[in-house]
Write an enzyme that holds these catalytic residues in place. Structure first.
Site, PDB file in Angstrom:
ATOM      1  CB  CYS A 131     -84.801 -40.865   6.504  1.00  0.00           C
ATOM      2  SG  CYS A 131     -85.064 -39.499   7.643  1.00  0.00           S
ATOM      3  CB  CYS A 143     -87.297 -41.165   9.081  1.00  0.00           C
ATOM      4  SG  CYS A 143     -87.574 -39.769   7.992  1.00  0.00           S
TER       5      CYS A 143
END
Length: 147
Positions: free
Chosen positions: A71, A68
């Site tokens: 993230c 991600c």
């Protein structure tokens, strides 16, 4: 379930109970201070439950995954939050790929997803990328939230 902390003075590994991670302790070997945890702790389900239920301070949880991009962008902000709030809060990282049961338990549908626990209860949850200042404000407000 204790967390292993390494003394920066002598290198000895010390077991610290989850409820004392935000406290200053002492090394079992050299007796120098072991400061409160000041970095995010990667946790599995068992350690997550132990810390969120027994911590005397608010706990910020970062639900994330390695693939991600947002993230990865949030990671430095999460680390800064852990450093800035050492002794006043704890910061955990839950890899959603390795711990899907935790993601399901908290209905995590998008990542990054942040949750704040106080007194063993979920008091705030929000998906999306935010800065350390927002995370720190969540933790400060969790201190005043009645358990």
């Amino acid at each position: 379930m204790p967390v292993i902390r390494t003394c920066k003075h002598c290198g000895r590994k010390n077991r610290v109970a989850a409820k004392h991670l935000a406290d200053t302790g002492r090394c079992g070997e050299c007796k120098n201070p072991l400061p409160p945890v000041n970095e995010p702790l990667a946790v599995d389900t068992e350690l997550f439950d132990e810390i969120t239920q027994s911590a005397a301070v608010p706990v910020l949880v970062d639900f994330w995954a390695d693939w991600c991009g947002p993230c990865r962008a949030a990671a430095p902000e999460v680390s800064r939050t852990a450093a800035d709030t050492a002794g006043q809060a704890l910061v955990l990282k839950v890899d959603t790929e390795r711990n899907p049961q935790l993601s399901a338990r908290y209905n995590v549908r998008s990542i990054p997803n942040f949750a704040v626990f106080s007194g063993g209860k979920l008091v705030k949850q929000q998906p999306g990328l935010v800065g350390h200042d927002v995370m720190e404000s969540w933790l400060k407000s969790a201190v005043t939230t009645p358990a």
